[in-house]
Design a protein around this motif. Structure first.
Motif, mmCIF file in Angstrom:
data_model
loop_
_atom_site.group_PDB
_atom_site.id
_atom_site.type_symbol
_atom_site.label_atom_id
_atom_site.label_comp_id
_atom_site.label_asym_id
_atom_site.label_seq_id
_atom_site.Cartn_x
_atom_site.Cartn_y
_atom_site.Cartn_z
ATOM 1 N N ILE A 68 0.836 -1.208 0.000
ATOM 2 C CA ILE A 68 0.000 0.000 0.000
ATOM 3 C C ILE A 68 0.869 1.255 0.000
ATOM 4 O O ILE A 68 0.654 2.186 -0.787
ATOM 5 C CB ILE A 68 -0.957 -0.004 1.214
ATOM 6 C CG1 ILE A 68 -1.976 -1.132 1.079
ATOM 7 C CG2 ILE A 68 -1.648 1.344 1.368
ATOM 8 C CD1 ILE A 68 -2.762 -1.412 2.351
ATOM 9 N N LYS A 72 0.989 4.128 -2.837
ATOM 10 C CA LYS A 72 0.697 5.518 -2.488
ATOM 11 C C LYS A 72 1.837 6.462 -2.875
ATOM 12 O O LYS A 72 1.604 7.652 -3.088
ATOM 13 C CB LYS A 72 0.425 5.635 -0.988
ATOM 14 C CG LYS A 72 -0.915 5.067 -0.579
ATOM 15 C CD LYS A 72 -1.108 4.935 0.928
ATOM 16 C CE LYS A 72 -0.704 6.082 1.756
ATOM 17 N NZ LYS A 72 -0.983 5.886 3.209
ATOM 18 N N PHE A 84 -5.096 10.045 -7.043
ATOM 19 C CA PHE A 84 -4.905 8.718 -6.466
ATOM 20 C C PHE A 84 -5.776 8.586 -5.223
ATOM 21 O O PHE A 84 -5.854 9.497 -4.413
ATOM 22 C CB PHE A 84 -3.430 8.531 -6.065
ATOM 23 C CG PHE A 84 -3.143 7.217 -5.407
ATOM 24 C CD1 PHE A 84 -3.191 7.085 -4.024
ATOM 25 C CD2 PHE A 84 -2.818 6.106 -6.152
ATOM 26 C CE1 PHE A 84 -2.926 5.865 -3.415
ATOM 27 C CE2 PHE A 84 -2.546 4.887 -5.559
ATOM 28 C CZ PHE A 84 -2.603 4.770 -4.181
ATOM 29 N N TRP A 86 -7.427 5.193 -2.512
ATOM 30 C CA TRP A 86 -7.454 3.750 -2.267
ATOM 31 C C TRP A 86 -8.314 3.456 -1.046
ATOM 32 O O TRP A 86 -8.637 4.343 -0.260
ATOM 33 C CB TRP A 86 -6.038 3.202 -2.074
ATOM 34 C CG TRP A 86 -5.461 3.502 -0.731
ATOM 35 C CD1 TRP A 86 -4.877 4.674 -0.323
ATOM 36 C CD2 TRP A 86 -5.463 2.648 0.404
ATOM 37 N NE1 TRP A 86 -4.500 4.583 0.984
ATOM 38 C CE2 TRP A 86 -4.856 3.338 1.463
ATOM 39 C CE3 TRP A 86 -5.923 1.347 0.629
ATOM 40 C CZ2 TRP A 86 -4.681 2.790 2.717
ATOM 41 C CZ3 TRP A 86 -5.752 0.804 1.887
ATOM 42 C CH2 TRP A 86 -5.137 1.519 2.911
ATOM 43 N N HIS A 101 -8.537 -4.965 -1.766
ATOM 44 C CA HIS A 101 -7.992 -3.609 -1.795
ATOM 45 C C HIS A 101 -8.253 -2.980 -3.170
ATOM 46 O O HIS A 101 -7.982 -3.604 -4.196
ATOM 47 C CB HIS A 101 -6.489 -3.617 -1.509
ATOM 48 C CG HIS A 101 -6.166 -3.974 -0.102
ATOM 49 N ND1 HIS A 101 -6.384 -5.231 0.431
ATOM 50 C CD2 HIS A 101 -5.650 -3.223 0.907
ATOM 51 C CE1 HIS A 101 -6.010 -5.244 1.700
ATOM 52 N NE2 HIS A 101 -5.564 -4.041 2.013
ATOM 53 N N PHE A 103 -7.674 0.496 -5.657
ATOM 54 C CA PHE A 103 -6.847 1.673 -5.925
ATOM 55 C C PHE A 103 -7.375 2.316 -7.202
ATOM 56 O O PHE A 103 -7.615 1.618 -8.186
ATOM 57 C CB PHE A 103 -5.377 1.284 -6.113
ATOM 58 C CG PHE A 103 -4.796 0.586 -4.922
ATOM 59 C CD1 PHE A 103 -4.116 1.290 -3.949
ATOM 60 C CD2 PHE A 103 -4.954 -0.785 -4.763
ATOM 61 C CE1 PHE A 103 -3.588 0.634 -2.831
ATOM 62 C CE2 PHE A 103 -4.437 -1.451 -3.655
ATOM 63 C CZ PHE A 103 -3.751 -0.731 -2.693
#
Length: 145
Positions: A68, A72, A84, A86, A101, A103
């Motif tokens: 993650i 990022k 961006f 998530w 997850h 994104f």
């Protein structure tokens, strides 16, 4: 007495109607030319690049957090990424098929997305992700911001 008001109104209406039709970069004029900030206006449509991951059972929470954090960091390394965000799955429907997850990256053009895909920072991220990835789905779509 009403005539001047109507003339002013018509003049303002004409000025708005004949104003600039193309979006121009916004330049902060209060700074010297060598330090001026140029902002690119948001286009009428943006490309959303949605990536969904499911991680291996053997991946620890620290491994997943490392992935993650690396994802990022990509917007600071790849200028073509314009947005961006998530998060983790919170749907009560149980239809995520092991994908946990999500994104979403925003690009202003196909060319920006196409530059991102082979970018060395993206490739380095893929190498970090690989050992932990069980499932992945990627979907791109155009939308109005």
């Amino acid at each position: 007495m009403k005539k001047p008001f109507y003339l002013i109104f018509l003049f303002l209406l004409a000025a708005v109607a004949c104003g600039p039709t193309e979006k121009q970069p916004i330049v902060e004029d209060s700074m010297p030319p060598e330090t001026q900030i140029i902002e690119t206006p948001m286009p009428d449509s943006v490309l959303r690049h949605v990536v969904l991951f499911g991680f291996k059972q053997t991946s620890s929470p620290e491994d997943i957090q490392g992935v993650i954090d690396a994802f990022k960091a990509l917007p600071s390394q790849i200028s073509e990424i314009k947005g961006f965000e998530w998060g983790t799955n919170s749907s009560p429907e149980g239809l995520n098929q092991g994908l946990t997850h999500a994104f979403t990256l925003t690009f202003y053009s196909d060319a920006d997305r196409d530059a991102y895909l082979p970018h060395p920072a993206h490739k380095q991220f893929g190498a970090l992700l690989g050992p932990h990835l069980e499932k992945v789905t990627v979907l791109d779509y155009w939308t109005k911001p």
